[in-house]
Design an enzyme around this catalytic site. Structure first.
Site, PDB file in Angstrom:
ATOM      1  N   GLY A 188       1.090  19.036   8.060  1.00  0.00           N
ATOM      2  CA  GLY A 188       2.046  18.636   7.034  1.00  0.00           C
ATOM      3  C   GLY A 188       2.371  17.159   7.164  1.00  0.00           C
ATOM      4  N   GLN A 189       2.732  16.547   6.041  1.00  0.00           N
ATOM      5  CA  GLN A 189       3.012  15.111   6.066  1.00  0.00           C
ATOM      6  C   GLN A 189       4.024  14.777   4.981  1.00  0.00           C
ATOM      7  OE1 GLN A 189      -0.520  12.827   6.325  1.00  0.00           O
ATOM      8  NE2 GLN A 189       0.514  10.876   6.649  1.00  0.00           N
TER       9      GLN A 189
ATOM     10  N   LYS B 268       7.031  17.656  14.866  1.00  0.00           N
ATOM     11  CA  LYS B 268       7.376  16.728  13.790  1.00  0.00           C
ATOM     12  C   LYS B 268       7.576  15.340  14.385  1.00  0.00           C
ATOM     13  CE  LYS B 268      10.582  16.212   9.901  1.00  0.00           C
ATOM     14  NZ  LYS B 268      11.717  16.844   9.187  1.00  0.00           N
TER      15      LYS B 268
ATOM     16  N   ASP C  88      18.227  19.025   0.316  1.00  0.00           N
ATOM     17  CA  ASP C  88      16.792  18.865   0.051  1.00  0.00           C
ATOM     18  C   ASP C  88      16.105  20.233  -0.007  1.00  0.00           C
ATOM     19  OD1 ASP C  88      14.591  17.348  -0.572  1.00  0.00           O
ATOM     20  OD2 ASP C  88      14.074  16.861   1.496  1.00  0.00           O
TER      21      ASP C  88
END
Length: 678
Positions: free
Chosen positions: A365-366, A386, A486
């Protein structure tokens, strides 16, 4: 080592944990036949080394060691109600071997009267004088016994021939799939109805698969044994039970013998005794009678509780100091904490080793400020690492990294929140280590071009219910209120069973519930397309701005469309347009190929619309939204999208850097601006 945790409720509102440990197997469960314990489950029958034998294989049972009193025959008191909640798995053999008979939840008056072999799910194959009651999950088809197929649920009373049967295939359940299957069984004597729910996830399905009128007082004796049975017959399957909870409820019974003292606890049979297996739906069954031994342990419990609180406080203080002063390699490491639920400070060398030097091939993931790697830490297993971008570290120390670490290290614990395992702020590296989620983000699965059948409607509904539960926890149940800011499909992760967990607290806002201070306006943070209009214009986050973002997620999950598509069409505007034309169901994701109930799909879409209502006062709370998704009434929607006037504290052009093309007036109709979602 197994840890037993008993929960007791006193007559005053204090919730007490009693901890005890045992290095041996549970003493209150009796194993019969081929049954045995493993580290994670109870195996009732084992797969045979060869399936060429024509003889019957042994039967396996597990029963509570003590009989349970279901009514008092001498005083004619009310028959107790009961509930059971368990998870089991049936692993079939490879071809050409055939599967076994199945597994059954069993209540029997005399375990010695049950057969020790000859299959039949471990139940008698002919009427017996000693009564028994069973809910069978049958994986063999025997027309002579009235079986409807080899994938059904049956209710047996004193006979292997079921008095009622339900085809589970029509409910989307395949018993021989090798997947974890969870069952809820409830009997309320005042109604004299037994209800059964069956599903793959741990969240209780909305609808029961069986509602059968039955009076157990005409079936049961005063004392009965409770447990499970399984057999392979001439087949070969692994029948295992992973979790069990059994409760009875009857306030009229007065404990007078050891067995009833055990029954007065909230969980008569609980394997393993894990508080995370409890759910709110079964809370009404909890027996709140006193346990005579509570007061003897109260002072010791207070000491243990105080010790845990002090230890957690020290961790939080240390983390705050570390974040503010930028940790260096020579600072002391915090491996002395043995409690696995407390995030640990990790060494950078260990993280580099686990990620193979932050190997690009391990990236899963990015985002704009971080990259996520799959890694394997010794004694922990697979984790998600992360790593925050070095170019943004100066600002991140006081923002995303610090916020996420401070929020998660406070030991937020909820089954629908991604759990923080550890962290590292050493030299120039900022790293957070989370539990690994096998199916990645909801965004990737939902918008994947291949394997479109993975996300069934039921899985989508369960995901949304899970996320709503997490947000209820953040908004209403934490000591301090947390606004996520978010909420989007990129930040919703899916485990191996497609259970949803909300993550990424880098933009979260934490508020003390006791303060009445008005929240300050800030530059809106988040992802365009998910932001509530009043938040874009005022810069003030509230729980209702999270509700709006959740509503966008609901619409995205139901339709399979992104919040803003490649042509610039805004999902919420498109949905309101379909609603106005009275063709809302046309928004359903075509990948589902019509495999859903239209009423349920329309409900999901309507819940999404009420959550994205332009007027934040009309939006539901997250608790109300979750209730609607589970079948509650959805408020009446306006015939068309309302236009709401919102006063701007910070002009949109200033906040978004979009230039000065907005109206000069501080009052304007909200507009949606676009940026890349994930």
């Amino acid at each position: 080592m197994l840890t037993y945790i008993h929960f007791l409720f006193l007559s005053f509102p204090i919730f007490i944990f009693i901890f005890s440990t045992s290095s041996s197997t549970p003493q209150n469960l009796t194993l019969i036949g081929s049954a045995h314990f493993t580290n994670t489950s109870i195996i009732l029958t084992q797969e045979l080394p060869t399936c060429t034998s024509t003889s019957y294989s042994p039967t396996g049972r597990v029963l509570h060691s003590y009989p349970i009193r279901f009514f008092n025959s001498s005083s004619n008191s009310t028959v107790v109600s009961f509930s059971v909640h368990f998870t089991f798995k049936i692993t079939p053999p490879p071809p050409p071997c055939i599967s076994g008979d199945g597994i059954a939840f069993l209540i029997a008056s005399d375990p010695n009267s049950l057969p020790h072999s000859n299959g039949y799910i471990g139940l008698p194959d002919s009427p017996v004088s000693d009564p028994f009651f069973a809910i069978e999950f049958d994986t063999s088809f025997n027309p002579g016994l009235g079986d409807i197929n080899d994938n059904h649920l049956g209710v047996d009373v004193n006979s292997i021939v079921s008095i009622a049967s339900i085809d589970l295939t029509s409910n989307g359940i395949v018993l021989k799939s090798g997947k974890r299957i969870t069952v809820w069984i409830e009997y309320k004597h005042v109604e004299k109805i037994i209800r059964v729910w069956v599903g793959y996830p741990d969240s209780k399905p909305q609808h029961s698969v069986l509602n059968l009128p039955i009076d157990i007082s005409k079936v049961f004796k005063e004392f009965m044994y409770v447990g499970f049975a399984a057999s392979n017959g001439r087949g070969s399957s692994i029948h295992s039970i992973e979790k069990i909870q059994f409760h009875t409820f009857d306030s009229s019974l007065i404990p007078n013998i050891q067995m009833e003292t055990r029954s007065s606890r909230t969980c008569l049979i609980c394997y393993p005794e894990d508080p995370s297996f409890q759910d709110s739906d079964s809370a009404v069954w909890y027996d709140r009678r006193k346990d005579n031994r509570v007061l003897e342990l109260a002072f010791g419990l207070l000491f243990v509780t105080a010790t845990i609180i002090i230890a957690a406080s020290l961790v939080m203080v240390y983390c705050c100091i570390c974040v503010n002063k930028r940790c260096t390699p020579d600072q002391p490491q915090m491996y002395q904490f043995q409690e696995t639920q407390i995030p640990k400070k990790l060494k950078l060398a260990d993280i580099r080793s686990a990620t193979k030097g932050f190997d690009p091939n391990r990236i899963i993931g990015q985002g704009a400020s971080s990259v996520v790697y799959e890694a394997n830490l010794p004694f922990v297993g697979n984790v998600a690492v992360k790593r925050f971008s070095k170019s943004n570290q100066t600002s991140l120390f006081g923002n995303q990294f610090a916020t996420e670490l401070a929020t998660m290290v406070g030991c937020l614990r909820h089954k629908n929140l991604v759990q923080l395992q550890g962290w590292c702020c050493e030299a120039n590296e900022l790293v957070l280590v989370y539990e690994y989620m096998a199916n990645g983000s909801l965004d990737k699965i939902l918008h994947k071009r291949t394997n479109n059948s993975v996300l069934t409607f039921q899985k989508r509904l369960n995901i949304l219910v899970g996320v709503s539960s997490a947000l209820v926890y953040l908004h209403e149940e934490c000591e301090r209120q947390i606004i996520h800011r978010d909420v989007k499909t990129c930040n919703i992760m899916l485990d191996a069973d497609f259970n949803a967990k909300l993550g990424d607290f880098g933009l979260a806002e934490v508020y003390e519930r006791s303060t009445k201070k008005q929240r300050d306006a800030t530059l809106p943070a988040g992802t365009m397309g998910y932001l509530a209009p009043e938040y874009v214009f005022s810069g003030v986050p509230t729980v209702k701005t999270d509700v709006y973002s959740f509503g966008v997620v609901v619409l995205e999950v139901a339709s399979g469309q992104r919040p803003v598509n490649e042509d610039g069409v805004v999902l919420t505007d498109w949905m309101w347009d379909l609603w106005e034309k009275k063709i809302l169901i046309a928004a359903a994701d075509p990948k589902l190929m019509g495999r859903y109930d239209k009423v349920d799909m329309e409900r999901m879409l309507m819940v999404g619309l009420i959550c994205v209502h332009p007027n934040h006062e009309v939006r539901p709370t997250m608790k109300e939204a979750g209730r609607m998704l589970r079948g509650g009434m959805v408020p009446e929607l306006p015939v068309r999208k309302p236009v709401v006037m919102i006063q701007s504290v910070v002009m949109p052009s200033e906040m978004m850097g979009l230039g000065g093309d907005e109206s000069d007036t501080p009052w304007s109709t909200p507009r949606t601006h676009f940026s890349k979602g994930c």
